[in-house]
Scaffold this active site. Structure first.
Site, short mmCIF file in Angstrom:
data_model
loop_
_atom_site.label_atom_id
_atom_site.label_comp_id
_atom_site.label_asym_id
_atom_site.label_seq_id
_atom_site.Cartn_x
_atom_site.Cartn_y
_atom_site.Cartn_z
N LEU A 60 0.92 -1.31 0.06
CA LEU A 60 -0.14 -0.14 -0.32
C LEU A 60 1.13 1.30 -0.12
O LEU A 60 0.36 2.52 -0.24
CB LEU A 60 -0.49 -0.05 1.50
N ARG A 61 1.89 0.78 -0.14
CA ARG A 61 3.11 2.40 0.10
C ARG A 61 3.02 3.38 1.03
O ARG A 61 3.62 3.78 0.83
CB ARG A 61 3.31 2.51 -1.27
N ASP A 302 1.06 -9.79 -5.44
CA ASP A 302 1.84 -8.92 -5.20
C ASP A 302 2.29 -7.80 -5.61
O ASP A 302 3.50 -6.99 -6.02
CB ASP A 302 3.38 -10.05 -5.75
#
Lengths: 421, 316
Positions: A60-61, A302
């Protein structure tokens, strides 16, 4: 709030149900039948009604890489892809190695009330592979497992101790197997293609050697280990034997590795720069077959949003990864069609089987369970384009491709969080 | 699979990125054009006006003296304006991206980019982003390709041996890291060379190299037997720092070209080297300066070949 999803083809892989029918939801949970009139009726004629997808690896950064993606953009992408639960690896900046960070991430995700977010905690401090994190504290904050994401533990003694410690509390450990030294500097599968393109290679035995070491440590410690992103036929075979032996392991494969091989690098297509690398067609076929026969437990996206600037680089310098949350369902359906599998088996690999790995009770359509549901059109085709993707990451080898399988409704805890008609 | 990005819609050479994938007639065409330029380079006035008014940007992201100089000479003999940019020492270190650098130069009205880059595939990325009238020539990218070197090697072989159809060519040394070897192998197989051999220790041979259409030898004596052409590759000194080789001395003993080993090749064999040479590491001075050596003619032909490539791509 009472919702009735009518006239769909209801598939519940966990119970084997695959029949025309209705799905009833009251107060956020699935139920046998509604008492009284529904507040909303969803017509699912010609559509499949299934448990919401569970994606056990989606980046999700946040925190740290908000310029690549934000929680908002990626959780939007998740529900647009029919994903109602996801596990996020700890390779944020800073990594998820402190309870406060995990707590914040969960709160932020909860406020957005889209897909459910299950953080995977860092196994070692800063993912450096040296000191153990406070796993019990992290578990209390909400971590469901512990992992190194793509960072190595080069020191085997640390790996051994980490497994022992996690095993003390019954925490599962999720690891990608790759020998740090053998993989060093490599960017592609070590084979004829990498030789032709002049790209530094990562040999298959970088994976199988690390897997051999890890299996031996599982034997010694008894700790439950989940193997992330297998990439080679050799690894599938080792896992098959280890499962026959009864070792407490499970494993997954990334969705791209079921369809692509090193040949797809073409003329240095940086969208095919993935971790682990795309390997030979023989490896790809073994992964696809291993997922069919259950040697590989589940498939994940991924999901790795990468900004355009980091992909518009020479292959070796480009940042690895592909966006995937919105492609998981269509690419899983494509794999299922190629393997000639019943739809229920295909969906099992992204619902009930993934739930088992993650250790959650969702991923099934059972009365009393939280109403996480996806309604999709298995035949509707759509063209993958930057505009069609809600994820901030537009990086995919499938840009321009037509894929089958379109999500119409996604419900999380009985709320319609996505709809497209 | 995408179309070959080097060719335009008529199948003509728009960029030169790699020898791999070029049709035989395109390769022969370049060599024939080069032959016509060899005469020019021997004249008193060594200039032709083919690229008059065109700007050639030498864009070197990796240091190079010889290749850059020969490209510069070739461009000047075609009457082009040449701008040398040693990018390794300028904007890249300030964090500018590769494509930004290229766009900026493009805004200065470039016609032709000659690119050297440390990463395999970098010229492909540039070729995808240049304007329709701009051309890209790969002057060496990572381990991948060095097509003008490959072409000048082919030119040299054709000059001395005429027919590729009966040749046995041995390429010796660090195949793993060599873009020169890869380009030459593709060129030789395309032109119908029946036997291409690669010779080196297992640590310097890349995985699956046989798939390029070569025979692999670990023993140099065996590999040189009956060869018409012997191509020695440069061995970078940094290869001795890792675990690839123990020492330059041991390498020379087993893979260095001496008169004694050369005697195993055909009596009229030629010896080539892309330069710069490490005397006493991969080649003995008596061979480098001996009667079989065509190393200096290679350099001369290199200018004609680069003139040919530049004039052909700029004309398409």
């Amino acid at each position: 709030m009472k919702i009735l999803i009518r006239n769909g083809r209801v598939i519940d892989p966990a119970s084997g149900r695959d029949a025309a029918g209705d799905v009833a939801i009251a107060d956020g949970r699935l139920c046998e039948a509604l008492s009284g009139k529904p507040d909303r009726v969803i017509d699912a004629t010609g559509l499949v009604v299934a448990p919401g997808l569970i994606d056990i690896a989606a980046r999700l950064r946040e925190p740290g890489y908000e310029y690549k993606a934000t929680l908002e953009s990626e959780l939007d992408a998740a529900v647009a892809g029919g994903v109602t639960s996801l596990a996020c690896p700890p390779d944020t900046d800073p990594p998820l190695d402190e309870p406060g960070l995990v707590d914040m991430l969960r709160r932020r995700a909860k406020v957005l009330s889209r897909a459910r977010v299950y953080p995977i905690g860092a196994l070692t401090v800063k993912l450096a592979g040296e000191r153990l994190t406070e796993m019990a504290e992290l578990a209390e904050a909400g971590c469901v497992a512990f992992s190194q994401a793509d960072q190595p533990i080069a020191d085997t003694q640390v790996l051994w101790r980490a497994l022992q410690y996690a095993g003390t509390f019954g925490f599962p450990v999720w690891l990608r197997v790759e020998d740090h030294w053998l993989a060093r500097g490599g960017v592609a599968h070590d084979g004829a293609l990498a030789t032709r393109l002049g790209l530094p290679g990562i040999p298959v035995f970088a994976e199988t050697i690390a897997l051999g070491v890890l299996l031996e440590l599982v034997r010694a410690t008894g700790t439950r280990v989940h193997l992330c992103r297998l990439s080679s036929a050799g690894a599938v075979e080792l896992v098959r034997r280890a499962k026959v032996e009864g070792l407490p392991i499970s494993c997954d494969v990334g969705i791209h590795h079921l369809h692509l091989s090193d040949l797809d690098l073409g003329y240095f297509d940086s969208h095919c720069r993935l971790v682990p690398p795309l390997r030979s067609q023989r490896d790809r076929d073994a992964l696809a077959a291993g997922l069919s026969d259950g040697t590989i437990d589940c498939v994940c996206s991924d999901h790795t949003p990468v900004d355009e600037d980091q992909k518009q680089m020479p292959f070796s310098e480009a940042e690895p990864g592909a966006t995937g949350l919105e492609l998981l369902l269509p690419l899983a359906l494509k794999w299922g069609a190629q393997q000639k599998l019943p739809l229920a088996t295909v969906l099992a690999r992204v619902t009930s089987d993934a739930a088992r790995v993650l250790g959650v009770h969702s991923g099934r359509l059972q009365a009393g369970a939280p109403a996480d549901v996806v309604v999709f059109d298995p035949d509707a085709a759509w063209r993958v384009s930057a505009e069609a993707l809600r994820s901030q990451g537009k990086n995919t080898p499938y840009i321009g491709y037509e894929l089958g399988g379109r999500v119409r409704y996604t419900l999380v805890a009985g709320n319609v969080v996505f709809e497209q008609t | 699979m995408q179309n070959n990005p080097q060719l335009n819609e008529n199948g003509e050479l728009r960029h030169l990125l790699s020898i791999e994938g070029l049709p035989r007639n395109v390769l022969s065409g370049i060599l024939d054009t080069a032959a016509s330029f060899v005469g020019v380079t021997e004249r008193e006035v060594k200039k032709v006006p083919l690229l008059r008014g065109k700007s050639v940007f030498n864009l070197f992201f990796e240091p190079s003296t010889r290749t850059r100089t020969t490209f510069e000479i070739a461009a000047k003999r075609l009457s082009a304006d040449v701008i040398n940019l040693n990018v390794a020492a300028s904007s890249q270190t300030k964090g500018e991206s590769l494509l930004d650098t290229v766009s900026n130069l493009s805004a200065m009205q470039a016609d032709l980019f000659v690119v050297r880059h440390g990463s395999s595939g970098a010229p492909y990325l540039i070729a995808q982003h240049v304007k329709p009238h701009e051309h890209v020539i790969n002057a060496g990218d990572g381990r991948h390709a060095h097509p003008t070197q490959g072409l000048l090697d082919l030119y040299t072989i054709r000059h001395y041996k005429q027919d590729f159809g009966a040749l046995r060519v041995a390429i010796v040394g660090d195949i793993l890291h060599s873009r020169v070897a890869r380009s030459l192998i593709h060129g030789l197989t395309t032109l119908g060379t029946p036997e291409v051999r690669v010779i080196g220790p297992k640590t310097l041979l890349p995985a699956g190299v046989e798939a390029l259409g070569v025979k692999v030898f670990n023993d140099m004596q065996e590999g040189l037997r009956g060869a018409d052409v012997v191509v020695m590759l440069r061995l970078q000194s940094e290869r001795m720092r890792g675990a690839l080789l123990p020492s330059a001395q041991e390498f020379f003993k087993h893979y260095g070209l001496t008169a004694q080993k050369l005697a195993l090749a055909k009596p009229d064999a030629i010896v080539m080297h892309p330069g710069p040479m490490n005397r006493g590491v991969e080649i003995d001075s008596s061979v480098a300066d001996g009667p079989h050596s065509v190393i200096l003619p290679q350099v001369t032909f290199g200018i004609a070949v680069r003139m040919a490539v530049m004039s052909i791509v700029a004309g398409n």
